[in-house]
Design a protein around this motif. Sequence first.
Motif, short mmCIF file in Angstrom:
data_model
loop_
_atom_site.label_atom_id
_atom_site.label_comp_id
_atom_site.label_asym_id
_atom_site.label_seq_id
_atom_site.Cartn_x
_atom_site.Cartn_y
_atom_site.Cartn_z
N THR A 21 20.06 -41.97 94.00
CA THR A 21 18.64 -42.22 93.72
C THR A 21 18.58 -42.98 92.40
OG1 THR A 21 18.47 -40.09 92.60
CG2 THR A 21 17.82 -40.15 94.92
N LEU A 22 17.37 -43.35 92.00
CA LEU A 22 17.20 -44.08 90.75
C LEU A 22 16.57 -43.17 89.70
CD1 LEU A 22 15.89 -47.47 92.12
CD2 LEU A 22 18.13 -47.02 91.10
N GLY A 54 12.26 -35.30 91.72
CA GLY A 54 11.48 -36.09 90.77
C GLY A 54 11.77 -37.57 90.88
N GLN A 55 13.04 -37.92 91.09
CA GLN A 55 13.42 -39.32 91.23
C GLN A 55 12.87 -39.91 92.53
OE1 GLN A 55 17.59 -38.62 90.76
NE2 GLN A 55 17.44 -38.52 88.53
N LEU A 56 12.91 -39.15 93.62
CA LEU A 56 12.37 -39.63 94.90
C LEU A 56 10.85 -39.82 94.85
CD1 LEU A 56 14.50 -37.67 97.50
CD2 LEU A 56 14.43 -40.14 97.18
N HIS A 60 11.37 -44.19 96.51
CA HIS A 60 11.91 -43.66 97.77
C HIS A 60 13.21 -44.34 98.16
CE1 HIS A 60 8.37 -41.23 98.57
NE2 HIS A 60 7.62 -42.27 98.21
N ASP A 61 13.59 -45.40 97.45
CA ASP A 61 14.82 -46.13 97.78
C ASP A 61 16.05 -45.29 97.45
OD1 ASP A 61 13.47 -48.44 98.65
OD2 ASP A 61 13.35 -49.20 96.59
N THR A 62 16.91 -45.15 98.44
CA THR A 62 18.14 -44.38 98.26
C THR A 62 19.30 -45.10 98.93
OG1 THR A 62 17.73 -43.08 100.26
CG2 THR A 62 16.97 -42.14 98.20
N ALA A 63 20.49 -44.70 98.54
CA ALA A 63 21.71 -45.15 99.20
C ALA A 63 22.53 -43.90 99.50
CB ALA A 63 22.49 -46.10 98.31
N LEU A 64 23.13 -43.88 100.68
CA LEU A 64 23.96 -42.76 101.12
C LEU A 64 25.32 -43.30 101.52
CD1 LEU A 64 21.41 -41.20 103.67
CD2 LEU A 64 21.56 -40.69 101.23
N ALA A 65 26.35 -42.48 101.42
CA ALA A 65 27.68 -42.84 101.92
C ALA A 65 28.30 -41.61 102.56
CB ALA A 65 28.55 -43.37 100.79
N LYS A 82 15.15 -44.78 103.03
CA LYS A 82 13.95 -44.32 102.31
C LYS A 82 13.96 -42.80 102.37
CE LYS A 82 11.94 -48.31 101.53
NZ LYS A 82 11.81 -48.84 100.21
N GLY A 83 13.81 -42.15 101.23
CA GLY A 83 13.80 -40.70 101.17
C GLY A 83 12.40 -40.15 101.08
N GLU A 84 12.15 -39.09 101.85
CA GLU A 84 10.85 -38.41 101.83
C GLU A 84 11.06 -36.94 101.52
OE1 GLU A 84 9.40 -38.98 105.78
OE2 GLU A 84 8.67 -41.00 105.37
N ILE A 85 10.09 -36.37 100.83
CA ILE A 85 10.13 -34.95 100.47
C ILE A 85 9.12 -34.22 101.35
CG2 ILE A 85 9.75 -33.30 98.59
CD1 ILE A 85 10.02 -36.00 96.78
N HIS A 86 9.57 -33.16 102.01
CA HIS A 86 8.69 -32.37 102.88
C HIS A 86 8.61 -30.94 102.35
CE1 HIS A 86 8.33 -35.42 106.06
NE2 HIS A 86 9.54 -35.77 105.65
N GLU A 87 7.39 -30.53 102.00
CA GLU A 87 7.15 -29.20 101.45
C GLU A 87 6.43 -28.28 102.43
OE1 GLU A 87 5.63 -29.16 97.38
OE2 GLU A 87 5.91 -31.34 97.33
N ASP A 88 5.99 -28.81 103.58
CA ASP A 88 5.22 -28.00 104.51
C ASP A 88 6.14 -27.01 105.24
OD1 ASP A 88 5.60 -29.39 107.53
OD2 ASP A 88 6.01 -30.67 105.79
N VAL A 89 5.62 -25.84 105.50
CA VAL A 89 6.41 -24.75 106.10
C VAL A 89 6.89 -25.13 107.51
CG1 VAL A 89 6.37 -22.34 106.85
CG2 VAL A 89 5.33 -22.98 104.66
N ALA A 90 6.09 -25.86 108.27
CA ALA A 90 6.50 -26.24 109.63
C ALA A 90 7.79 -27.07 109.60
CB ALA A 90 5.38 -27.01 110.33
N THR A 91 7.86 -28.04 108.72
CA THR A 91 9.07 -28.87 108.61
C THR A 91 10.23 -28.04 108.08
OG1 THR A 91 7.74 -30.86 108.26
CG2 THR A 91 10.05 -30.97 107.60
N LYS A 92 9.95 -27.19 107.11
CA LYS A 92 11.01 -26.36 106.55
C LYS A 92 11.58 -25.42 107.62
CE LYS A 92 8.93 -24.78 102.75
NZ LYS A 92 8.70 -24.33 101.36
N LYS A 93 10.73 -24.89 108.49
CA LYS A 93 11.22 -24.03 109.58
C LYS A 93 11.99 -24.85 110.62
CE LYS A 93 7.99 -20.18 109.31
NZ LYS A 93 6.94 -19.41 109.99
N LYS A 94 11.52 -26.06 110.89
CA LYS A 94 12.17 -26.93 111.87
C LYS A 94 13.63 -27.18 111.49
CE LYS A 94 11.92 -31.58 113.86
NZ LYS A 94 11.14 -32.83 113.91
N TYR A 95 13.89 -27.41 110.22
CA TYR A 95 15.23 -27.75 109.77
C TYR A 95 15.98 -26.59 109.11
CZ TYR A 95 13.95 -32.54 110.81
OH TYR A 95 13.55 -33.69 111.44
N TRP A 96 15.41 -25.40 109.14
CA TRP A 96 16.03 -24.24 108.51
C TRP A 96 17.41 -24.00 109.11
CZ3 TRP A 96 15.51 -21.62 104.23
CH2 TRP A 96 16.18 -20.41 104.09
#
Length: 137
Positions: A21-22, A54-56, A60-65, A82-96
């Motif tokens: 991240t930057l 905080g950086q995202l 939102h620009d990121t690089a992954l390897a 592009k990085g996104e931050i998800h704080e909603d409980v539905a998304t958190k449960k989906k990927y738990w």
Amino acid sequence: MPLKEQILEVISGPHPTAVATLDGKHPVVRFMVLAGFPDMTFVGATMKSSKKVGQLKKSHDTALAIWSGKEFSDPYVEIKAKGEIHEDVATKKKYWNPMFEQFFKTPENPDFVVLVFTASEITYHGKNMSSVDVWKR
């Protein structure tokens, strides 16, 4: 084998991933475990209070390897995303994942967030660096 299938062989499932991240004008790299999906997204968990969140929020620009790390000759990928931050409980449960429990206890933990990185470009480096191909969204 088609390029997308070759990429999926490298990224599918959870992998230690170098995530850049930057921080202002300077890149910052750290390792995270990210799960790669067939739609060329990558998902991981972190603490809302982490520096990367905080950086995202600023860029939102990121690089992954990702490299399997099994053999030096194995294929690897470099990803612009592009990085996104998800704080909603539905998304958190989906990927738990049960492995998150030791860090976050439950998906309802307010300091637990899900990061979703959507690839715009993936550079695939073939076995023994025999080839370089680029996939673009």
